[in-house]
Design a protein around this motif. Structure first.
Motif, PDB file in Angstrom:
ATOM      1  N   ARG A 105      34.500  15.922 -45.797  1.00 36.02           N
ATOM      2  CA  ARG A 105      33.610  14.911 -46.395  1.00 36.02           C
ATOM      3  C   ARG A 105      33.813  13.603 -45.640  1.00 36.02           C
ATOM      4  N   LEU A 106      32.733  12.983 -45.201  1.00 40.06           N
ATOM      5  CA  LEU A 106      32.902  11.740 -44.444  1.00 40.06           C
ATOM      6  C   LEU A 106      31.785  10.742 -44.743  1.00 40.06           C
TER       7      LEU A 106
ATOM      8  N   VAL B 165      22.775  10.129 -36.749  1.00 39.21           N
ATOM      9  CA  VAL B 165      24.195  10.323 -37.088  1.00 39.21           C
ATOM     10  C   VAL B 165      24.534  11.804 -37.174  1.00 39.21           C
ATOM     11  N   PHE B 166      23.741  12.507 -37.966  1.00 38.58           N
ATOM     12  CA  PHE B 166      24.065  13.910 -38.164  1.00 38.58           C
ATOM     13  C   PHE B 166      23.978  14.686 -36.861  1.00 38.58           C
TER      14      PHE B 166
ATOM     15  N   ILE C  73      25.883  22.560 -45.586  1.00 46.00           N
ATOM     16  CA  ILE C  73      25.853  21.107 -45.442  1.00 46.00           C
ATOM     17  C   ILE C  73      25.314  20.514 -46.739  1.00 46.00           C
ATOM     18  N   LEU C  74      25.919  19.427 -47.157  1.00 42.73           N
ATOM     19  CA  LEU C  74      25.523  18.801 -48.412  1.00 42.73           C
ATOM     20  C   LEU C  74      25.455  17.306 -48.129  1.00 42.73           C
ATOM     21  N   GLN C  75      24.313  16.712 -48.394  1.00 43.50           N
ATOM     22  CA  GLN C  75      24.222  15.273 -48.160  1.00 43.50           C
ATOM     23  C   GLN C  75      23.997  14.609 -49.510  1.00 43.50           C
TER      24      GLN C  75
ATOM     25  N   LEU D  59      25.863   3.007 -46.119  1.00 48.41           N
ATOM     26  CA  LEU D  59      26.679   4.171 -45.759  1.00 48.41           C
ATOM     27  C   LEU D  59      25.998   5.445 -46.247  1.00 48.41           C
ATOM     28  N   ALA D  60      26.168   6.509 -45.497  1.00 48.80           N
ATOM     29  CA  ALA D  60      25.715   7.823 -45.958  1.00 48.80           C
ATOM     30  C   ALA D  60      26.948   8.704 -46.091  1.00 48.80           C
ATOM     31  N   GLU D  61      26.864   9.669 -46.979  1.00 47.37           N
ATOM     32  CA  GLU D  61      27.986  10.599 -47.119  1.00 47.37           C
ATOM     33  C   GLU D  61      27.529  11.979 -46.685  1.00 47.37           C
ATOM     34  N   ILE D  62      28.315  12.607 -45.853  1.00 49.82           N
ATOM     35  CA  ILE D  62      27.993  13.954 -45.397  1.00 49.82           C
ATOM     36  C   ILE D  62      29.153  14.880 -45.728  1.00 49.82           C
TER      37      ILE D  62
END
Lengths: 442, 442
Positions: free
Chosen positions: B353-354, B362-363, B380-382, B390-393
């Motif tokens: 998780r980042l 980005v991805f 993959i879960l966004q 910020l985005a979380e991936i």
């Protein structure tokens, strides 16, 4: 380390071949454990010409039982031929010849376990049968050794892989009983004639053996009440699911106040129970001991190598005892007098599904009947039914005696507006505690 | 039957009192199994004046270890005092005096098991420690006896009740780590200083013992890589849940090609895995054997009576061996040379998780980095994140080596648009196979 121990096989089918494979594959480990090599000297077979995956140089195939039973070099006999009378005779002869016996034959042990154990003790031989219950799971050792100083009060088992496979498929994929059985047959999890499995007879044999060891009492096969899963309806599984229960074929054995109850029946088991998650063809045995509390042993219930693993654990134990000059047979002697628990001392919760006339006052007459008998309802589920002018009512009772419940059932049948009692099952453990969800479906 | 066997206790805390209670409650069963009565003759205690629930007429309480260790009438010593150096010294003295020893002391066995086993063998004494791993579950017997002829390839255990309780509460009730820990402390499932549990040290000790027995090799405590659950975030459990996984603190031990891997770490375990349903303070050990396949042993991991049950199973085994004039110590001798498996031979799937900058491309830069290293994504879960810009991936990789994954992590850190690697965990087993559900969350 030049020592060698010879064993003889009675039968050389899938389990026998598995035993030979394990002995060959793990010779190094066996020497390490036993200080001796282990070899299969002879095997009794029906047809020695039939091609087999084994080195005929090392194992002598014979059609003459004396070549195995009367060979003075053979110390341990492994009976994996199946059947009852012939196997019993050979095993008794083996004991007379002072040979230790390991068997995977649940039918035989369930029926003649006591006689064979006594013959073993008389001849100072070991008689082990770990493979007869739940294949590769070392459950008999768990009970006799692991829980040796506890008072075991209850044993519950999913001890038949075929029926567990069928019920799992019905549960998870919404299959009918017939379709799930057919799939199990196609995949080799059910035999062409599935009677012994689906009618619960196979499970009953294993429960007789488990009960005998767990409670040190002479449980006979006839003491086990049996109801199978044949023709079980998907609708009951789905109703159970809504209420927080999973349908399993449960072997149940209970021993308190030195009174015994052993049965096999389809049971709605709380999803919170450790056995509820045992899926497909897997087996598991849940043991409740006064001191230890809840334990469970899980694994494959059948299969060539898993079963051979259990056979070999017994062979190793027998060889150890032999080389040490002792036998372990004393653990399996029964200790307590047996007394069966009557129906008025057997308590449980019950699930009932019935069809009634679709008219006012029906539910009230049913609930007053139960109320008069002191039985309350814990859950009620009313579902639409396609039949004209019929209503379907499902309920789960609070705990009551089996005698009282049977009485209620027979009175229910007599009610003028009750058309048919479709099904009833025992319920174990608490289901979904979210009562809101239940009320919603009322 | 006039015979009597005397045992001596080192320590008389909760487990010691449990042992005395079991011996008193089950005297009849003990006589039946052993042909002798069992009595606790003496117990070493710190303060004999402290009130205890036992008959001081029958058990002599003493502060002098010689009263227990040098009493010629005492044949079996039960060490339940805890601690390491003092216990080790007493046990070595017991062996010198030719007494059999049973212990529940995992710290001691994990650190000095090999030395103590050798001292036992040298003096022809038994040294048993079933209670040191997973309390009341007869797992060590399951491995050494039940699976004696199999080649065990993998052992996975939930062997710490405190952390399993905490993770269960986080999973089922959405509690934070801190709240769940506090509840565990209030209920007595966690100690005031929970370090040894939550940092995985307790589990590591048990895995060292399990690995040693399962693989017949000298696993040392230092061989066990440990990551605890301290500060674990609810969000990772919830992400795992969405993808079909349950977070558990898993002790993992693997032995193939005679190379060893033992570790303890929080792991996202497929919900289909038998260990995934082990809840609250319960323990379970999953054993994969080449022949037997999957087995699992489930039960209480701690508690006075469950632990005493395991101690008593060992006491009974030791007395049987003693009365038969044999010892069972040979089973625990190590057999294989130990070689640890390097990171490039350890394979697994991983969850990451980042936080990244919330910008285009980005991805794509992350996935090309992983692609270059030959690592593909399985899921993959966004998810939306509250932090500005910020985005979380979240993703789960397909199988790759640990070395390769570590390399990917360090390169990930260097990517200009990756702000923070919040967490990463090992993944075991297949999660939810319904890919539609995963895509939906993309």
């Amino acid at each position: 380390m030049g020592d060698s121990v010879s064993i003889g096989l009675l039968g050389l089918g899938v389990v026998g071949s598995g035993v030979i494979k394990l002995i060959e594959d793990h010779q190094e480990k066996l020497v390490h454990q036993l200080g001796a090599q282990v070899q299969v000297k002879s095997a009794l077979v029906r047809n020695p010409e039939k091609a087999r995956d084994l080195d005929k140089e090392r194992t002598h195939l014979t059609t003459n039982p004396d070549d195995v039973l009367n060979d003075p070099e053979i110390d341990v006999i492994v009976e994996v031929m199946g059947g009852i009378e012939q196997a019993r005779e050979y095993i008794l002869r083996a004991f007379s010849a002072k040979k230790h016996v390991v068997t995977a034959n649940k039918d035989l042990v369930a029926l003649y376990g006591k006689e064979l154990q006594e013959a073993a003790s008389k001849n100072k031989c070991d008689f082990f049968y770990e493979a007869s219950v739940a294949g590769g799971i070392p459950i008999l050792r768990g009970i006799t050794d692991g829980l040796s100083s506890d008072h075991i009060q209850q044993v519950m088992g999913i001890v038949n892989g075929t029926t567990n496979y069928i019920l799992t498929k019905m549960n998870t994929e919404g299959m009918s009983y017939e379709d799930a059985l057919q799939e199990a047959q196609e995949l080799g999890f059910a035999e062409a004639d599935p009677t012994s499995d689906v009618e619960g007879l196979d499970a009953a044999r294993k429960m007789a053996i488990l009960g005998r060891l767990a409670f040190s009492t002479d449980v006979e096969l006839d003491d086990v009440e049996v109801t199978g899963i044949k023709g079980i309806e998907l609708e009951d599984l789905q109703n159970g699911d809504k209420l927080g229960y999973t349908m399993k074929l449960i072997g149940f054995a209970n021993f308190d106040d030195k009174k015994l109850e052993v049965n096999v029946q389809p049971t709605l088991l709380s999803k919170e129970h450790p056995l509820a998650d045992v899926k497909n063809e897997y087996n598991a045995v849940y043991v409740y001991g006064e001191a230890v509390g809840e334990t469970m042993f899980y694994g494959p219930g059948a299969g060539s190598l898993p079963t051979a693993t259990a056979v070999m654990a017994d062979v190793v134990a027998a060889i150890k005892n032999m080389r040490l000059g002792v036998t372990g047979s004393q653990v399996a002697e029964s200790h307590f007098e047996k007394e069966l628990k009557p129906a008025d001392q057997r308590f449980g919760q019950f699930y009932v599904r019935l069809y009634t006339k679709d008219e006012a006052g029906v539910f009230s007459s049913i609930s007053s009947l139960f109320h008069e008998l002191g039985i309350s309802f814990q859950r009620i589920l009313q579902t639409p039914v396609e039949h004209n002018e019929l209503a379907e009512i499902v309920f789960i009772t609070y705990e009551t005696s089996l005698a009282n419940f049977n009485n209620a059932l027979s009175k229910l049948q007599d009610l003028e507006n009750v058309m048919e009692i479709k099904s009833y099952y025992k319920v174990e453990g608490d289901g979904d505690n979210d009562m809101a969800r239940t009320s919603e479906t009322l």
